[in-house]
Write a protein that holds these residues in place. Structure first.
Motif, short mmCIF file in Angstrom:
data_model
loop_
_atom_site.label_atom_id
_atom_site.label_comp_id
_atom_site.label_asym_id
_atom_site.label_seq_id
_atom_site.Cartn_x
_atom_site.Cartn_y
_atom_site.Cartn_z
N ILE A 1 77.93 41.06 24.85
CA ILE A 1 77.69 39.40 25.91
C ILE A 1 77.68 39.18 27.22
O ILE A 1 77.45 38.15 27.11
N ASN A 2 77.68 39.72 28.35
CA ASN A 2 76.96 40.35 29.20
C ASN A 2 75.70 40.13 29.26
O ASN A 2 75.62 40.88 30.64
N GLU A 3 75.09 40.43 28.70
CA GLU A 3 73.49 40.50 28.36
C GLU A 3 73.20 39.78 28.98
O GLU A 3 73.70 38.49 28.57
N ALA A 4 71.49 40.25 29.89
CA ALA A 4 70.89 38.48 30.50
C ALA A 4 70.82 38.07 29.12
O ALA A 4 70.08 39.06 28.24
N ALA A 5 70.18 36.46 30.09
CA ALA A 5 69.88 35.59 28.57
C ALA A 5 68.59 34.92 28.76
O ALA A 5 67.92 34.70 29.95
N THR A 6 67.38 35.48 28.29
CA THR A 6 65.86 35.36 29.14
C THR A 6 65.29 34.83 27.63
O THR A 6 65.88 34.12 26.28
N ASP A 7 64.23 34.09 27.95
CA ASP A 7 63.07 33.25 27.10
C ASP A 7 62.48 34.35 25.92
O ASP A 7 62.23 34.23 25.43
N ALA A 8 62.75 35.60 25.88
CA ALA A 8 62.54 36.65 24.71
C ALA A 8 63.59 35.78 23.49
O ALA A 8 63.36 36.19 22.35
N LEU A 9 64.63 34.87 23.35
CA LEU A 9 65.52 34.68 22.23
C LEU A 9 64.37 33.72 22.32
O LEU A 9 64.88 33.54 20.92
N LEU A 10 64.19 32.39 22.60
CA LEU A 10 63.59 31.50 22.18
C LEU A 10 63.03 31.54 21.09
O LEU A 10 61.56 32.59 20.59
N LEU A 11 63.20 30.71 19.95
CA LEU A 11 62.36 30.62 18.10
C LEU A 11 60.84 29.50 18.94
O LEU A 11 61.51 28.41 19.46
#
Length: 305
Positions: A275-285
């Motif tokens: 849960i501490n991983e970085a949130a990036t735009d690679a997550l975007l659908l």
């Protein structure tokens, strides 16, 4: 009608159609005989004249000789043919077909709720496919005869399958396939089927990244949505902070941490291990959305703008 006053209409159109003629229409007689609780309003009574004038205008300006519609429009359309005959002696014809209704007695039409459009801008191919897939057994049996080009023998064979095991819904599946392919395309049908299976597919994560925005929104229609800034996805914000502070999917980090430890937290249908991983735009659908899942059935959409 824009330059046609009420007095002009009454004088030029009203004189050709008698009240007796209008009263003889079944739609009027039923209302006057008490079948309608509220009686018959002046608007409803004169509507046949308005629709009749519409036919007359098209006949005079566009050479229109035929008006088609559902059987409930027979009275209005024939008022038009009569008006044309009495006004200029022209040719005019009416063609109606039995009204297509749904199992609840409601009719297909843009004023009814829960109906579908052929235009994908109003009803996406996914929703279009789902509509036919979810009709009742009785409706499926009727619709497959009306809306597809399958032969009588093919339809009877599918009906026999349905009778053996209604739970498999072969009628609805074939109906949905035939109509979706006819109106949209084989590719649109394949995409709709694939989207329908996403929630139960082992390759859901991969498939989610392939579907378009409209299908994604249809698939998760009604789920709670949260908005964040796209700048929150520059890698400086941890996933735990994104889901509790930027988008309040979880009321606390403790609740999120506990669910993740129980293997019950998914992002874009992939289990979250860290849960501490970085949130990036690679997550975007579809370049804009993040799908968050709590447990098996609770879904949330985060919109990055």
């Amino acid at each position: 009608m824009k330059n046609f006053t009420f007095l002009d209409f009454a004088r030029e159109i009203g004189k050709h159609i008698t009240v007796n003629y209008m009263m003889a229409k079944d739609s009027v007689k039923k209302r006057l005989n008490g079948e309608a609780r509220d009686g018959l309003s002046f608007t409803e009574f004169t509507y046949q004249l308005l629709q009749g004038y519409d036919f007359l205008y098209l006949n005079q300006t566009k050479g229109c000789k035929l008006q088609m519609g559902g059987s409930d429009q027979w009275g209005n359309i024939t008022t038009g043919t009569e008006l044309i005959r009495r006004t200029n002696g022209g040719e005019a014809y009416a063609l109606t077909c039995p009204l297509i209704t749904k199992a609840d007695g409601g009719k297909f039409g843009k004023t009814e709720s829960g109906n579908i459009w052929l235009n994908p801008e109003y009803t996406s191919p996914y929703k279009f496919y789902q509509f036919w897939l979810n009709v009742s057994d009785a409706d499926a049996e009727r619709y497959i005869k009306i809306f597809t080009e399958l032969s009588r023998d093919e339809i009877e064979a599918i009906m026999a399958e349905q009778a053996k095991d209604p739970g498999l819904r072969p009628l609805q599946k074939r109906l949905a396939k035939e109509v979706t392919c006819m109106v949209h395309s084989q590719e649109a049908y394949d995409a709709a089927v694939e989207a329908s299976q996403i929630l139960f597919s082992k390759n859901a994560a991969e498939q989610l990244h392939k579907i378009d925005e409209a299908t994604l929104l249809d698939l998760f229609e009604g789920v709670d949505m949260f908005k964040i800034s796209k700048s929150d996805l520059d890698g400086s914000v941890k996933l735990v902070d994104l889901l509790t502070e930027r988008a309040t999917v979880f009321p606390s980090k403790g609740e999120l941490r506990k669910l993740a430890q129980q293997n019950g937290l998914s992002v874009n249908k992939e289990k979250v291990a860290d849960i501490n991983e970085a949130a990036t735009d690679a997550l975007l659908l579809a370049g804009k959305y993040i799908l968050v899942q709590k447990g098996k059935k609770q879904y949330y959409l985060i919109i990055a703008e």
